[in-house]
Each structure stands twice: as C-alpha cells, then as structure tokens.
Design an enzyme around this catalytic site. Structure first.
Site, PDB file in Angstrom:
ATOM      1  N   TYR A   1     -14.130  -3.967  10.707  1.00 25.68           N
ATOM      2  CA  TYR A   1     -12.812  -3.339  10.575  1.00 25.68           C
ATOM      3  C   TYR A   1     -11.995  -3.551  11.849  1.00 25.68           C
ATOM      4  O   TYR A   1     -10.820  -3.954  11.792  1.00 25.68           O
ATOM      5  CB  TYR A   1     -12.951  -1.847  10.296  1.00 25.68           C
ATOM      6  CG  TYR A   1     -11.619  -1.121  10.270  1.00 25.68           C
ATOM      7  CD1 TYR A   1     -10.764  -1.239   9.189  1.00 25.68           C
ATOM      8  CD2 TYR A   1     -11.211  -0.344  11.353  1.00 25.68           C
ATOM      9  CE1 TYR A   1      -9.525  -0.609   9.175  1.00 25.68           C
ATOM     10  CE2 TYR A   1      -9.981   0.300  11.352  1.00 25.68           C
ATOM     11  CZ  TYR A   1      -9.139   0.171  10.255  1.00 25.68           C
ATOM     12  OH  TYR A   1      -7.921   0.793  10.248  1.00 25.68           O
TER      13      TYR A   1
ATOM     14  N   GLY B   1       0.815  -1.216   0.000  1.00 20.20           N
ATOM     15  CA  GLY B   1       0.000   0.000   0.000  1.00 20.20           C
ATOM     16  C   GLY B   1       0.842   1.257   0.000  1.00 20.20           C
ATOM     17  O   GLY B   1       0.519   2.246   0.670  1.00 20.20           O
ATOM     18  N   ALA B   2       1.915   1.251  -0.788  1.00 18.29           N
ATOM     19  CA  ALA B   2       2.913   2.329  -0.720  1.00 18.29           C
ATOM     20  C   ALA B   2       2.616   3.503  -1.638  1.00 18.29           C
ATOM     21  O   ALA B   2       3.408   4.446  -1.702  1.00 18.29           O
ATOM     22  CB  ALA B   2       4.294   1.772  -1.059  1.00 18.29           C
ATOM     23  N   ASN B   3       1.495   3.493  -2.347  1.00 14.45           N
ATOM     24  CA  ASN B   3       1.246   4.575  -3.301  1.00 14.45           C
ATOM     25  C   ASN B   3       0.563   5.784  -2.677  1.00 14.45           C
ATOM     26  O   ASN B   3       0.438   6.827  -3.324  1.00 14.45           O
ATOM     27  CB  ASN B   3       0.395   4.068  -4.472  1.00 14.45           C
ATOM     28  CG  ASN B   3      -0.944   3.540  -4.019  1.00 14.45           C
ATOM     29  OD1 ASN B   3      -1.000   2.446  -3.453  1.00 14.45           O
ATOM     30  ND2 ASN B   3      -2.027   4.271  -4.260  1.00 14.45           N
TER      31      ASN B   3
ATOM     32  N   SER C   1      -4.183  -0.853  14.789  1.00 18.66           N
ATOM     33  CA  SER C   1      -5.055   0.320  14.931  1.00 18.66           C
ATOM     34  C   SER C   1      -5.521   0.372  16.376  1.00 18.66           C
ATOM     35  O   SER C   1      -5.646  -0.672  17.041  1.00 18.66           O
ATOM     36  CB  SER C   1      -6.256   0.202  13.990  1.00 18.66           C
ATOM     37  OG  SER C   1      -7.288   1.103  14.363  1.00 18.66           O
TER      38      SER C   1
ATOM     39  N   GLY D   1      -0.873   7.775   1.394  1.00 19.50           N
ATOM     40  CA  GLY D   1      -1.027   7.750   2.846  1.00 19.50           C
ATOM     41  C   GLY D   1       0.210   7.344   3.613  1.00 19.50           C
ATOM     42  O   GLY D   1       1.334   7.734   3.286  1.00 19.50           O
TER      43      GLY D   1
ATOM     44  N   GLY E   1       1.701   4.513   3.792  1.00 19.18           N
ATOM     45  CA  GLY E   1       2.657   3.732   3.019  1.00 19.18           C
ATOM     46  C   GLY E   1       3.565   4.586   2.172  1.00 19.18           C
ATOM     47  O   GLY E   1       4.760   4.298   2.039  1.00 19.18           O
TER      48      GLY E   1
END
Length: 301
Positions: free
Chosen positions: A171, A21-23, A146, A25, A27
C-alpha cells in the site's frame, strides 16, 4: 480548528469536475462540496448503485459513470464515453483508492491490486482525459497521496510485490507511486508549456471507509482494531480539506502538496505538507513514468 475551510471554495459554476471513488468517504465529501459550489460533478465509481445513492444524497448537478480503475479496459471505456459527452474537463480529482491487509490480490490485467488501483489506473485515466483538460481554462489534476509514502520505496525490479509480499508495504509503495506520478506530471506539464496544474494532497489519518474494509479479513480482532482507529483519526470532512484546497484554491501552484498540519501531519488544519526525498527525485519520476507507459500501453507528455 482554524485555517482553510470549505467556505473559501470559489464559485464552480460552468466547471466540469471528475471525482474518482466519489460514492463514499473523502470522494463523497469532495464531490458534495464541489457540487454545492455549482460544479457539474461526474461521480466516477466502480459500484454504480452506490454512486446513484451518493448522487441523491449530494443533489445538485451530478452524474454517475462506471469506472473500475483496476481494469484498464474500464478506464479506456470511461474516458471514451466521458470525452464524447464533455469536450472539456476542468478538474480531475484522482481520489479513489484501495487498501488491503490480507493476502496479495491481482487484477484481471495481472497487476497487484493496490498498485493498479491507486496509481496505474489514475495514470492511464489522466492521460486519456488530457485532451479534454487541455481544452479548459485553469484546468487542474489532483493526486491523492498518503503519509505512508514517506516510509515507502519503489523497487523497480518488483513493482508488483511478487516477492516477499507485505500488504501494508505494498500500500505504501502504491501511494509513493501515486505521489511520484503527481510530481512528475507537474514537471512534464511545465516542460510542455501547459497551463494545467498538477497538485497533490493527503488526508492524514481519517475515518474513511477504507480502513474498516482493510481489517475485515481479521474477524473480531479486525473489528476491534478498526474501532480503535476511530479514536485516533479525524473526521472525513476534515480529511477532505487538503484535496479540496488543492482542487479549488486559486493560488495553488503546480507541484504543491497539502495535508494536515499537526501531529506529524496526521490531523489538523490544512497546510503545505512535506514530500519525501524519493517522491521528488526526477530520476525516480522518469523511471516510474516509463514503467507506467509500458504497463498500461498509454503514453503522453
């Protein structure tokens, strides 16, 4: 704010770091800081076009690879190609996540989307990359938790929330599962005599792109709620500090958990955070691990 900052990240030259998820936020910030310190960073992303944009923004020694954590076939394909090209991996940051506030959604494999993406996909990915991690010196796995994990509960009779579905509760359950996984991974690595460190972190309340997306289905009301959230949250750069510390601080020990230090761990300088009782229960850890093995078809440790 004072405390641990990115200035304390040691030199990362010669290290291969994988950030899911590095693209965007958290990440994106994590990948940027690792690349800035000299790491070769693999941007593991579902949307490769967005990943390429992120790579141009980051600069440095980065590469983009497709990974959809909600699909076990994608996880297997990603791991196979990555380990064919990189004999060793020094750091795995299990950062990617999804949060939904709408109707229940399932993956192609039939799993509840949040549980599949946030926990099960990362469990599978870690196992498939374990050999490459074992080949590195001072290898580390970071699992992103979280604060919602503290009020969640794992119902092993209904892990996928097929009954009485509530998106927010699902979640929280997925993040508790992620947390239990990180703690149990540490136990198993220690029992195996492995030097790999499994650490955990959470960002508090942070202005990432997840919350606005979660409220998209609520129209104008959702837009208002998302904007109000901007007031109550800290910057994504601040929110990424706990996972960056977990990933890079030479003094981190297996099983440590980092998060913000103020306002019930919602914001502020990085400190060692508190795990819930269920998160550290060895019986829960063993039971979740067995469930993950069965659901994913991947066994390790």
């Amino acid at each position: 704010m004072t405390g641990w900052t990115t200035d304390r990240i040691p030199d990362q030259h010669g290290r291969v770091a994988v950030v899911t998820g590095a693209n965007s936020g958290l990440g994106l910030v994590t990948a940027t800081e690792l690349a800035r310190r000299g790491a070769h960073v693999v941007l593991a992303v579902r949307n490769t076009a967005a990943g390429e944009q992120a790579a141009r923004r980051i600069g440095g020694d980065v590469e983009v690879r497709e990974l959809d954590l909600a699909r076990l076939d994608s996880v297997r394909a990603f791991a196979a190609k990555l380990t064919a090209d990189h004999a060793t991996i020094d750091l795995l940051v299990n950062n990617a996540g999804v949060v939904l506030l709408g109707p229940r959604r399932t993956t192609a494999d039939g799993f509840e989307l949040q549980f599949a993406t946030n926990m099960l996909g990362h469990y599978a990915l870690t196992g498939l990359l374990l050999g490459a991690l074992c080949g590195a010196r001072n290898a580390r796995v970071v699992s992103l938790s979280s604060i919602t994990h503290k009020n969640a509960h794992l119902d092993f009779d209904d892990l996928m929330f097929e009954r009485n579905y509530r998106a927010a509760a699902a979640y929280g359950r997925s993040k508790l599962a992620t947390t239990v996984f990180g703690v149990e991974l540490d136990r198993r690595l220690r029992a195996a005599g492995s030097p790999i460190v499994s650490a955990l972190a959470h960002p508090g309340l942070t202005r990432s792109n997840l919350t606005p997306r979660a409220w998209e289905h609520r129209g104008r009301l959702g837009q208002v709620i998302a904007r109000l959230g901007l007031v109550a949250t800290q910057s994504v750069e601040q929110g990424a500090l706990p996972q960056l510390r977990a990933a890079t601080d030479p003094g981190v020990r297996g099983g440590q958990f980092f998060g913000p230090s103020r306002l019930w761990e919602t914001r502020g300088p990085v400190t060692e955070a508190r795990l819930s009782r269920e998160a550290v229960d060895p019986a829960v850890g063993r039971r979740l691990w067995a469930a993950a093995e069965e659901l994913s078809g991947i066994s390790y440790l």
